[in-house]
Design a protein around this motif. Structure first.
Motif, PDB file in Angstrom:
ATOM      1  N   MET A   1      84.006  27.117  50.912  1.00  0.00           N
ATOM      2  CA  MET A   1      84.230  26.886  52.493  1.00  0.00           C
ATOM      3  C   MET A   1      84.296  27.904  53.299  1.00  0.00           C
ATOM      4  SD  MET A   1      87.110  24.271  53.891  1.00  0.00           S
ATOM      5  CE  MET A   1      87.223  24.010  55.765  1.00  0.00           C
ATOM      6  N   VAL A   2      85.274  28.949  52.898  1.00  0.00           N
ATOM      7  CA  VAL A   2      85.368  30.353  53.492  1.00  0.00           C
ATOM      8  C   VAL A   2      84.322  31.020  53.641  1.00  0.00           C
ATOM      9  CG1 VAL A   2      86.841  32.205  53.307  1.00  0.00           C
ATOM     10  CG2 VAL A   2      87.850  30.120  52.361  1.00  0.00           C
ATOM     11  N   SER A   3      83.421  31.133  52.471  1.00  0.00           N
ATOM     12  CA  SER A   3      82.130  31.819  52.593  1.00  0.00           C
ATOM     13  C   SER A   3      81.091  31.171  53.593  1.00  0.00           C
ATOM     14  CB  SER A   3      81.488  31.785  51.208  1.00  0.00           C
ATOM     15  OG  SER A   3      81.157  30.381  50.771  1.00  0.00           O
ATOM     16  N   GLU A   4      81.231  29.906  53.999  1.00  0.00           N
ATOM     17  CA  GLU A   4      80.316  29.196  54.783  1.00  0.00           C
ATOM     18  C   GLU A   4      80.996  29.613  56.346  1.00  0.00           C
ATOM     19  OE1 GLU A   4      77.391  27.760  54.467  1.00  0.00           O
ATOM     20  OE2 GLU A   4      77.667  28.508  52.314  1.00  0.00           O
ATOM     21  N   ALA A   5      82.397  29.387  56.255  1.00  0.00           N
ATOM     22  CA  ALA A   5      83.052  29.827  57.598  1.00  0.00           C
ATOM     23  C   ALA A   5      82.658  31.358  58.090  1.00  0.00           C
ATOM     24  CB  ALA A   5      84.642  29.496  57.607  1.00  0.00           C
ATOM     25  N   LEU A   6      82.731  32.252  57.095  1.00  0.00           N
ATOM     26  CA  LEU A   6      82.502  33.388  57.403  1.00  0.00           C
ATOM     27  C   LEU A   6      81.191  33.652  58.028  1.00  0.00           C
ATOM     28  CD1 LEU A   6      84.304  35.270  54.379  1.00  0.00           C
ATOM     29  CD2 LEU A   6      84.890  35.641  56.696  1.00  0.00           C
ATOM     30  N   VAL A  23      92.706  30.608  67.416  1.00  0.00           N
ATOM     31  CA  VAL A  23      91.571  30.791  66.326  1.00  0.00           C
ATOM     32  C   VAL A  23      92.098  32.111  65.612  1.00  0.00           C
ATOM     33  CG1 VAL A  23      89.343  29.943  67.661  1.00  0.00           C
ATOM     34  CG2 VAL A  23      90.271  32.373  67.786  1.00  0.00           C
ATOM     35  N   PRO A  24      91.716  32.059  64.454  1.00  0.00           N
ATOM     36  CA  PRO A  24      92.189  33.293  63.635  1.00  0.00           C
ATOM     37  C   PRO A  24      91.584  34.490  64.178  1.00  0.00           C
ATOM     38  CG  PRO A  24      91.062  31.481  62.186  1.00  0.00           C
ATOM     39  CD  PRO A  24      90.910  31.410  63.520  1.00  0.00           C
ATOM     40  N   SER A  25      92.591  35.695  63.986  1.00  0.00           N
ATOM     41  CA  SER A  25      92.221  37.008  64.624  1.00  0.00           C
ATOM     42  C   SER A  25      91.338  37.557  63.554  1.00  0.00           C
ATOM     43  CB  SER A  25      93.444  37.788  64.824  1.00  0.00           C
ATOM     44  OG  SER A  25      94.286  38.003  63.497  1.00  0.00           O
ATOM     45  N   LEU A  26      90.628  38.659  64.200  1.00  0.00           N
ATOM     46  CA  LEU A  26      90.044  39.632  63.446  1.00  0.00           C
ATOM     47  C   LEU A  26      90.385  39.888  62.051  1.00  0.00           C
ATOM     48  CD1 LEU A  26      87.994  41.865  66.158  1.00  0.00           C
ATOM     49  CD2 LEU A  26      87.179  39.742  64.669  1.00  0.00           C
ATOM     50  N   GLU A  27      91.652  40.548  62.126  1.00  0.00           N
ATOM     51  CA  GLU A  27      92.585  40.652  61.002  1.00  0.00           C
ATOM     52  C   GLU A  27      92.544  39.606  59.988  1.00  0.00           C
ATOM     53  OE1 GLU A  27      94.432  43.316  58.304  1.00  0.00           O
ATOM     54  OE2 GLU A  27      93.726  43.693  60.291  1.00  0.00           O
ATOM     55  N   GLU A  28      92.904  38.458  60.294  1.00  0.00           N
ATOM     56  CA  GLU A  28      92.997  37.337  59.371  1.00  0.00           C
ATOM     57  C   GLU A  28      91.585  36.947  58.858  1.00  0.00           C
ATOM     58  OE1 GLU A  28      96.634  34.556  61.401  1.00  0.00           O
ATOM     59  OE2 GLU A  28      94.688  34.685  62.243  1.00  0.00           O
ATOM     60  N   TRP A  29      90.502  37.223  59.702  1.00  0.00           N
ATOM     61  CA  TRP A  29      89.203  36.855  59.391  1.00  0.00           C
ATOM     62  C   TRP A  29      89.050  38.040  58.087  1.00  0.00           C
ATOM     63  CZ3 TRP A  29      86.119  32.848  59.447  1.00  0.00           C
ATOM     64  CH2 TRP A  29      85.924  31.956  60.370  1.00  0.00           C
ATOM     65  N   LYS A  30      89.514  39.181  58.258  1.00  0.00           N
ATOM     66  CA  LYS A  30      89.423  40.148  57.379  1.00  0.00           C
ATOM     67  C   LYS A  30      90.006  39.939  55.912  1.00  0.00           C
ATOM     68  CE  LYS A  30      90.000  45.288  56.562  1.00  0.00           C
ATOM     69  NZ  LYS A  30      90.402  46.323  56.831  1.00  0.00           N
ATOM     70  N   GLU A  31      91.170  39.495  56.143  1.00  0.00           N
ATOM     71  CA  GLU A  31      91.975  38.909  55.109  1.00  0.00           C
ATOM     72  C   GLU A  31      91.428  37.779  54.115  1.00  0.00           C
ATOM     73  OE1 GLU A  31      95.749  38.202  56.429  1.00  0.00           O
ATOM     74  OE2 GLU A  31      96.521  40.363  56.569  1.00  0.00           O
ATOM     75  N   ALA A  32      90.945  36.859  54.697  1.00  0.00           N
ATOM     76  CA  ALA A  32      90.180  35.820  54.053  1.00  0.00           C
ATOM     77  C   ALA A  32      89.060  36.058  53.498  1.00  0.00           C
ATOM     78  CB  ALA A  32      89.630  34.760  55.311  1.00  0.00           C
ATOM     79  N   GLU A  33      88.164  37.184  54.042  1.00  0.00           N
ATOM     80  CA  GLU A  33      87.005  37.799  53.386  1.00  0.00           C
ATOM     81  C   GLU A  33      87.465  38.360  52.124  1.00  0.00           C
ATOM     82  OE1 GLU A  33      82.960  40.383  54.123  1.00  0.00           O
ATOM     83  OE2 GLU A  33      84.543  40.270  55.644  1.00  0.00           O
ATOM     84  N   GLU A  34      88.598  39.065  51.967  1.00  0.00           N
ATOM     85  CA  GLU A  34      88.940  39.839  50.873  1.00  0.00           C
ATOM     86  C   GLU A  34      89.473  38.952  49.796  1.00  0.00           C
ATOM     87  OE1 GLU A  34      92.267  42.463  52.529  1.00  0.00           O
ATOM     88  OE2 GLU A  34      90.780  44.001  53.149  1.00  0.00           O
ATOM     89  N   LYS A  40      86.163  35.355  43.812  1.00  0.00           N
ATOM     90  CA  LYS A  40      84.937  35.124  43.469  1.00  0.00           C
ATOM     91  C   LYS A  40      84.711  35.435  41.801  1.00  0.00           C
ATOM     92  CE  LYS A  40      81.604  36.086  46.571  1.00  0.00           C
ATOM     93  NZ  LYS A  40      80.555  36.950  47.119  1.00  0.00           N
ATOM     94  N   VAL A  41      85.205  36.432  41.489  1.00  0.00           N
ATOM     95  CA  VAL A  41      85.137  36.937  39.954  1.00  0.00           C
ATOM     96  C   VAL A  41      85.502  35.534  39.303  1.00  0.00           C
ATOM     97  CG1 VAL A  41      86.198  38.291  38.276  1.00  0.00           C
ATOM     98  CG2 VAL A  41      85.664  39.278  40.396  1.00  0.00           C
ATOM     99  N   PHE A  42      86.701  34.961  39.635  1.00  0.00           N
ATOM    100  CA  PHE A  42      87.386  33.932  38.990  1.00  0.00           C
ATOM    101  C   PHE A  42      86.385  32.811  38.870  1.00  0.00           C
ATOM    102  CE2 PHE A  42      90.693  36.690  40.127  1.00  0.00           C
ATOM    103  CZ  PHE A  42      91.506  36.948  39.115  1.00  0.00           C
ATOM    104  N   LEU A  43      85.864  32.482  40.160  1.00  0.00           N
ATOM    105  CA  LEU A  43      84.909  31.287  40.304  1.00  0.00           C
ATOM    106  C   LEU A  43      83.589  31.586  39.381  1.00  0.00           C
ATOM    107  CD1 LEU A  43      83.609  29.006  41.806  1.00  0.00           C
ATOM    108  CD2 LEU A  43      83.045  30.504  43.376  1.00  0.00           C
ATOM    109  N   VAL A  64      86.490  37.409  30.173  1.00  0.00           N
ATOM    110  CA  VAL A  64      88.093  37.786  30.258  1.00  0.00           C
ATOM    111  C   VAL A  64      88.290  39.259  30.512  1.00  0.00           C
ATOM    112  CG1 VAL A  64      90.044  37.972  28.657  1.00  0.00           C
ATOM    113  CG2 VAL A  64      88.431  35.860  28.663  1.00  0.00           C
ATOM    114  N   TYR A  65      87.366  40.165  30.007  1.00  0.00           N
ATOM    115  CA  TYR A  65      87.455  41.540  30.394  1.00  0.00           C
ATOM    116  C   TYR A  65      87.048  41.779  31.675  1.00  0.00           C
ATOM    117  CZ  TYR A  65      88.194  46.539  29.268  1.00  0.00           C
ATOM    118  OH  TYR A  65      88.676  47.593  29.059  1.00  0.00           O
ATOM    119  N   SER A  66      86.185  41.185  32.609  1.00  0.00           N
ATOM    120  CA  SER A  66      85.902  41.266  33.760  1.00  0.00           C
ATOM    121  C   SER A  66      87.006  40.829  34.698  1.00  0.00           C
ATOM    122  CB  SER A  66      84.480  40.379  34.105  1.00  0.00           C
ATOM    123  OG  SER A  66      84.865  38.951  34.212  1.00  0.00           O
ATOM    124  N   ILE A  67      87.704  39.764  34.356  1.00  0.00           N
ATOM    125  CA  ILE A  67      89.171  39.320  34.898  1.00  0.00           C
ATOM    126  C   ILE A  67      89.979  40.687  34.720  1.00  0.00           C
ATOM    127  CG2 ILE A  67      90.909  37.728  34.828  1.00  0.00           C
ATOM    128  CD1 ILE A  67      89.067  35.735  33.945  1.00  0.00           C
TER     129      ILE A  67
END
Length: 291
Positions: A1-6, A23-34, A40-43, A64-67
């Protein structure tokens, strides 16, 4: 959902500002992307572990080692939004890493693209070369692998012995010849540690790694093609690769069975339910192979 919103971040910002909506600020959008990039690794690991159409146990060590690699990245600790989540996950994973699943670790050895070399690399990278922890971990893995191999070799010998002696209709001359061959096989098995010849396991581990991409490599087909070359290891691979990392497959089977049997259809016997569940799974496999 976040990936689609971005993807529509600029549009959402413009629309929110045009109607005076918070609406979310640019800083909040950046934090959501991070956050999205971090999770994504865990997904991806969850998708690998949850697969039910092909073996996944041989991927245990790699995933497991990638985590572990993700959790050890220093720059993650500087993100305020991720800080609490990051350190909590790091502590939990550290406890898990101290007692990894031995069976799933051994299953990695049966991936001809990695074998024992990959386990060696992971432990060496995690604990450092020539450290006591590294040597202890490798000793456990190598000794366990040898113990399992010797047991499977013994079972293979006993199976062949029962098969050859369990046919009373064989002609006497042929039977005597088979008994003589079995006596030699028994002698060979009992003196296997005295012979300079290498075992199947040694030959397999010393062979060059198979070069193949992740998507097109069929590990079951590889072991099927090489079962004559490594008969004992092929039986081990069959059992180790059948180990499920996740309980999703078994839980899914119960859910499907629950849909088949309800208050309107509760007189079917166990054999009929099993046939319906298996048929659905097989037809689904055929459809996915064509797609």
């Amino acid at each position: 959902m976040v990936s689609e919103a971005l993807k529509y971040k600029d549009v959402l910002l413009w629309f929110g500002n045009s109607i005076s909506m918070d609406v979310p600020s640019l800083e909040e959008w950046k934090e959501a992307e991070e956050m999205m990039n971090f999770l994504k690794v865990f997904l991806n690991v969850t998708k690998t572990f949850s697969t039910v159409r092909r073996p996944s146990s041989h991927s245990y060590m790699k995933e497991v080692y990638s985590i572990r690699s993700t959790l050890l990245e220093d720059d993650m600790s500087f993100n305020k939004t991720l800080q609490i989540l990051f350190f909590d996950m790091k502590i939990r994973f550290a406890n898990y890493w101290e007692s990894p699943n031995l069976i799933l670790t051994l299953a990695c050895v049966f991936d001809p693209r990695r074998k024992l070399l990959f386990v060696d690399f992971c432990f060496q990278d995690a604990y450092g070369e020539k450290t006591d922890k590294y040597y202890e971990r490798m000793r456990v893995v190598q000794s366990s692998l040898t113990i399992f191999y010797d047991e499977y070799e013994r079972m293979t010998y006993n199976t062949e012995r029962v098969t050859s002696s369990g046919s009373p209709e064989v002609e006497r001359g042929t039977l005597e010849k088979m008994k003589f061959e079995m006596r030699f096989s028994q002698f060979q098995f009992q003196n296997r540690h005295l012979r300079p010849n290498k075992s199947e396991l040694d030959n397999y581990l010393e062979e060059p790694l198979v070069v193949s991409d992740e998507e097109n490599f069929d590990i079951l087909q590889w072991w099927k093609r090489n079962s004559d070359l490594y008969p004992t290891l092929a039986k081990m691979a069959r059992d180790f690769l059948a180990v499920s990392i996740s309980t999703i497959a078994s839980e899914s089977a119960f859910i499907v069975a629950g849909r088949l049997t309800n208050k309107l259809r509760n007189s079917m016997n166990a054999e009929t339910i099993e046939a319906l569940v298996c048929s659905k799974d097989w037809f689904g496999s055929i459809d996915s192979s064509f797609n």
